[in-house]
Design a protein around this motif. Structure first.
Motif, PDB file in Angstrom:
ATOM      1  N   ALA A  87       2.900   6.526  -6.935  1.00  0.00           N
ATOM      2  CA  ALA A  87       1.968   6.194  -5.923  1.00  0.00           C
ATOM      3  C   ALA A  87       2.321   6.942  -4.482  1.00  0.00           C
ATOM      4  N   ARG A  88       3.737   6.825  -4.153  1.00  0.00           N
ATOM      5  CA  ARG A  88       4.147   7.502  -3.168  1.00  0.00           C
ATOM      6  C   ARG A  88       4.031   8.896  -3.196  1.00  0.00           C
ATOM      7  N   TYR A  89       4.262   9.544  -4.241  1.00  0.00           N
ATOM      8  CA  TYR A  89       4.359  11.097  -4.455  1.00  0.00           C
ATOM      9  C   TYR A  89       2.741  11.367  -4.104  1.00  0.00           C
ATOM     10  N   LEU A  90       1.834  10.715  -4.699  1.00  0.00           N
ATOM     11  CA  LEU A  90       0.521  10.997  -4.810  1.00  0.00           C
ATOM     12  C   LEU A  90      -0.124  10.880  -3.126  1.00  0.00           C
ATOM     13  N   GLY A  91       0.479  10.120  -2.463  1.00  0.00           N
ATOM     14  CA  GLY A  91       0.178   9.960  -1.042  1.00  0.00           C
ATOM     15  C   GLY A  91       0.481  11.021  -0.392  1.00  0.00           C
ATOM     16  N   ASP A 138       0.870  -1.191  -0.005  1.00  0.00           N
ATOM     17  CA  ASP A 138       0.089  -0.030   0.177  1.00  0.00           C
ATOM     18  C   ASP A 138       0.803   1.113  -0.094  1.00  0.00           C
ATOM     19  N   ASN A 139       1.530   1.366  -1.189  1.00  0.00           N
ATOM     20  CA  ASN A 139       2.374   2.638  -1.154  1.00  0.00           C
ATOM     21  C   ASN A 139       1.630   3.969  -0.944  1.00  0.00           C
ATOM     22  N   ARG A 140       0.708   4.348  -1.550  1.00  0.00           N
ATOM     23  CA  ARG A 140       0.107   5.426  -1.427  1.00  0.00           C
ATOM     24  C   ARG A 140      -0.379   5.845  -0.275  1.00  0.00           C
ATOM     25  N   GLU A 161      -1.758  13.993  -1.485  1.00  0.00           N
ATOM     26  CA  GLU A 161      -2.857  13.982  -0.869  1.00  0.00           C
ATOM     27  C   GLU A 161      -3.117  14.583   0.689  1.00  0.00           C
ATOM     28  N   HIS A 199       5.254   2.931 -11.218  1.00  0.00           N
ATOM     29  CA  HIS A 199       4.210   3.015 -10.284  1.00  0.00           C
ATOM     30  C   HIS A 199       4.322   3.347  -8.790  1.00  0.00           C
ATOM     31  N   THR A 236      10.929  12.401  -4.227  1.00  0.00           N
ATOM     32  CA  THR A 236      10.002  11.200  -4.791  1.00  0.00           C
ATOM     33  C   THR A 236      11.035  10.095  -5.326  1.00  0.00           C
ATOM     34  N   ARG A 293       1.022   8.449   2.557  1.00  0.00           N
ATOM     35  CA  ARG A 293      -0.020   9.604   3.175  1.00  0.00           C
ATOM     36  C   ARG A 293       0.068   9.543   4.657  1.00  0.00           C
TER      37      ARG A 293
END
Length: 332
Positions: free
Chosen positions: A200-204, A166-168, A207, A196, A190, A172
């Motif tokens: 995903a970690r950047y998007l977390g 669960d990287n995102r 957010e 991916h 990042t 977060r």
């Protein structure tokens, strides 16, 4: 059960490996009487019906599986993440009669070697790791006709069978933790944005920062390496000297970031708090010890291999997303 009984069900019921169940079903040698009796009892108690297709394929098996990594970096295994994944894969393979073939397949030469293995039908299945966007390795494996399991997902498509963390969500939670400490100028380093996991970690990060009403512009892109983390940290300090926290998308990069902060005389965590991701052994030995997001790296390798074995045995497993947890140490 409300679903068909699988080889995995029999293995768990009997307390043996999937490979042992397969060998008993196919009357293969080198199975102890105790294990054979346990499997036969489990088959009777669960009313398991062997998959005839899988049985017919058993005689054609080559006795090996491939772990193909989309990298040709000779220093790859200096990154303890990959070493731990391979350890997990090997631990499960050792429970079977299969051999493990490791192929570094980012280059044309590496992919040509893998193609020869496929054409010769010299493997029973393949696991893929560290794929990049539009990675030709994915198409090569999927066209082989062999069972394929992905370690992680790709940016361009979601594979049918994969194991991921669960990287995102982990990213977060790391940034939310920094914000809970009162940090308001949170930066990020990042990972590679053609993977991916990096996206995903950047998007977390984004957010968590945006939901808190904070500025999300304090960003420097790295490549998951210690040198990349050091370069990105230097860039952040030059552009954002007021930052008070940084979420780093891997522990290797975080180690590089900590070395730059120390060289600049920045106190961690008093002036800048730092959180990494992965919880490799290095995280415990940085100065200060690294607060990080733990993903179950060994389990990633183990579950990939178990999933592949189930596919080889004719089952249809469900893809997995493994949980992550925040590990608090001295850096934040």
């Amino acid at each position: 059960m409300n679903r068909p009984v699988t080889v995995d069900d029999v293995a768990k019921h009997a307390g043996v490996s999937i490979g042992t169940v397969s060998r008993v079903i196919n009357n293969a040698p080198h199975v102890s009487r105790k294990a054979r009796d346990a499997v036969e009892r489990a088959i009777d108690e669960l009313a398991y019906v062997p998959n005839k297709t899988a049985q017919s394929l058993a005689g054609q098996r080559r006795g090996s599986v491939v772990l193909a990594i989309s990298s040709d970096d000779p220093g790859l295994f200096a990154n303890l993440f990959f070493a731990q994944v391979v350890t997990g894969v090997n631990a499960v393979v050792e429970e079977t009669d299969l051999e493990l073939q490791l192929v570094l397949a980012a280059s044309d030469r590496g992919r040509a070697r893998l193609s020869r293995i496929f054409k010769a039908r010299a493997a029973d299945g393949v696991m893929l790791l560290a794929l990049k966007e539009n990675d030709p390795l994915s198409a090569l494996a999927e066209s082989s006709g062999l069972p394929v399991v992905h370690g992680g997902r790709s940016l361009d498509s979601e594979p049918r069978f994969y194991v991921d963390a669960d990287n995102r969500g982990g990213a977060r939670s790391a940034v939310e933790y920094l914000i809970s400490l009162g940090r308001r100028r949170v930066a990020t380093i990042t990972g590679s944005q053609d993977q991916h996991v990096g996206v995903a970690r950047y998007l977390g990060y984004r957010e968590a920062v945006v939901l808190a009403g904070l500025d999300d512009s304090r960003v420097a892109h790295g490549d998951f390496s210690e040198a990349g983390g050091a370069a990105a940290m230097t860039s952040l300090l030059d552009r954002f000297p007021d930052l008070d926290a940084v979420f780093v998308a891997s522990d290797a990069m975080a180690a590089g970031a900590l070395s730059v902060l120390a060289a600049r005389g920045v106190q961690v965590p008093d002036e800048v708090a730092v959180v990494g991701f992965n919880d490799i052994v290095t995280a415990q030995h940085t100065t200060p010890a690294l607060t990080t997001v733990r993903q179950p790296i060994d389990a990633l390798g183990r579950e990939m291999t178990r999933m592949l074995l189930r596919l080889i045995d004719g089952d249809t497993p469900t893809s997995l997303i493994l949980p992550t947890t925040l590990v608090r140490r001295e850096s934040a």
